[in-house]
Design an enzyme around this catalytic site. Sequence first.
Site, PDB file in Angstrom:
ATOM      1  N   ASP A  62       0.819  -1.214   0.000  1.00 35.95           N
ATOM      2  CA  ASP A  62       0.000   0.000   0.000  1.00 35.95           C
ATOM      3  C   ASP A  62       0.853   1.265   0.000  1.00 35.95           C
ATOM      4  OD1 ASP A  62       0.951  -0.341   2.572  1.00 35.95           O
ATOM      5  OD2 ASP A  62      -1.004  -0.677   3.480  1.00 35.95           O
ATOM      6  N   ASN A 127      -7.598  -2.511  14.355  1.00 33.40           N
ATOM      7  CA  ASN A 127      -8.975  -2.860  13.971  1.00 33.40           C
ATOM      8  C   ASN A 127      -8.984  -4.046  13.003  1.00 33.40           C
ATOM      9  OD1 ASN A 127      -8.079  -1.735  11.607  1.00 33.40           O
ATOM     10  ND2 ASN A 127      -9.635  -0.138  11.475  1.00 33.40           N
ATOM     11  N   HIS A 129      -7.189  -4.531  10.356  1.00 33.35           N
ATOM     12  CA  HIS A 129      -6.958  -4.325   8.915  1.00 33.35           C
ATOM     13  C   HIS A 129      -5.642  -4.966   8.491  1.00 33.35           C
ATOM     14  CE1 HIS A 129      -4.954  -0.234   9.930  1.00 33.35           C
ATOM     15  NE2 HIS A 129      -4.031  -0.879   9.257  1.00 33.35           N
ATOM     16  N   GLU A 134      -9.703  -1.706   5.367  1.00 37.71           N
ATOM     17  CA  GLU A 134     -10.408  -1.398   6.600  1.00 37.71           C
ATOM     18  C   GLU A 134     -11.625  -2.313   6.771  1.00 37.71           C
ATOM     19  OE1 GLU A 134      -8.975   0.427   8.622  1.00 37.71           O
ATOM     20  OE2 GLU A 134      -8.388   2.402   7.875  1.00 37.71           O
TER      21      GLU A 134
HETATM   22  C1  GLP Z   1      -0.539   0.571   8.633  1.00 36.46           C
HETATM   23  C2  GLP Z   1      -0.133  -0.284   7.426  1.00 36.46           C
HETATM   24  C3  GLP Z   1      -0.341  -1.758   7.691  1.00 36.46           C
HETATM   25  C4  GLP Z   1       0.277  -2.111   9.035  1.00 36.46           C
HETATM   26  C5  GLP Z   1      -0.406  -1.346  10.138  1.00 36.46           C
HETATM   27  C6  GLP Z   1       0.119  -1.691  11.518  1.00 36.46           C
HETATM   28  O1  GLP Z   1      -1.892   0.797   8.668  1.00 36.46           O
HETATM   29  N1  GLP Z   1      -0.850   0.069   6.243  1.00 36.46           N
HETATM   30  O2  GLP Z   1       0.229  -2.507   6.640  1.00 36.46           O
HETATM   31  O3  GLP Z   1       0.149  -3.499   9.254  1.00 36.46           O
HETATM   32  O4  GLP Z   1      -0.166   0.030   9.885  1.00 36.46           O
HETATM   33  O5  GLP Z   1       1.238  -0.921  11.809  1.00 36.46           O
HETATM   34  P1  GLP Z   1       2.250  -1.210  12.971  1.00 36.46           P
HETATM   35  O6  GLP Z   1       3.083  -2.351  12.534  1.00 36.46           O
HETATM   36  O7  GLP Z   1       3.044   0.054  13.090  1.00 36.46           O
HETATM   37  O8  GLP Z   1       1.451  -1.507  14.193  1.00 36.46           O
END
Ligand code: GLP
Length: 236
Positions: A62, A127, A129, A134
């Site tokens: 993404d 959440n 995702h 989402e």
């Molecule tokens: C963002 C990214 C996800 C990632 C998520 C969790 O939303 N788009 O790919 O898994 O954050 O992030 P973190 O690893 O910092 O908790």
Amino acid sequence: MEVIIVETPLDGAKEAFDIFARVKRLGGKVFGLATGSTPIELYQLLTESDLDFSDCVSVNLDEYVGLSPNDEHSYRYFMNEQLFTAKPFKESFVPNGLAPEDIEIARYEQVLADNPIDLQLLGLGSNAHIGFNEPGTGFQERTHKVHLTESTINANKRFFENEEDVPRYAYSMGPASIMDAKEIVLMAFGEAKAQAVKDMIEGEVTPAVPASILQNHEQVTIIIDQAAAKLLADIE
Ligand code: GLP
């Protein structure tokens, strides 16, 4: 789903590293990569290793819409800093946040068609995702433009000076594009992920819990620490 519970995030990164090394050894050429803080230790281990990805391709999940690849908040910039500069791939694809929606979605779907993913790395939003899919995203969705939820904007504001600077939209591979990967490894650490981990592993498979779709994939490894595992039924 295979669930591995580790003592520390570094132990989790080592488990994920072993999976990367195995897939690479067995001839895997396309690696799906993720951003966020969770994979940073894994990227460090990959960087320090003698694994050579110069004949491999990476495809990221993404990117924020509206950010240039040179913007230090962009996921392209993050990947360059955390991995690509030190451990280059033959080619590294990240969605282009500056490209118009229709053009970028078509381009990225072609990238995925040309480069079927051998191993997809995922983090987990609080959440539930995955990528930027989402809750409520249809499981049939492929690469698409996402309107980020308040909880995701909140979770990500720590990387920006002001909350208003956090982009409201992103391009993301969809659940269906993620499920096309031959193998998937997801890492989640810390108590803030515990409910999402429980819903993903033990809950109903539903678009309300995007990561629950992974229950339908044949080769998934979930790597979590004790804090993220604490709501699971089988854990004391
Ligand atoms: C963002 C990214 C996800 C990632 C998520 C969790 O939303 N788009 O790919 O898994 O954050 O992030 P973190 O690893 O910092 O908790």
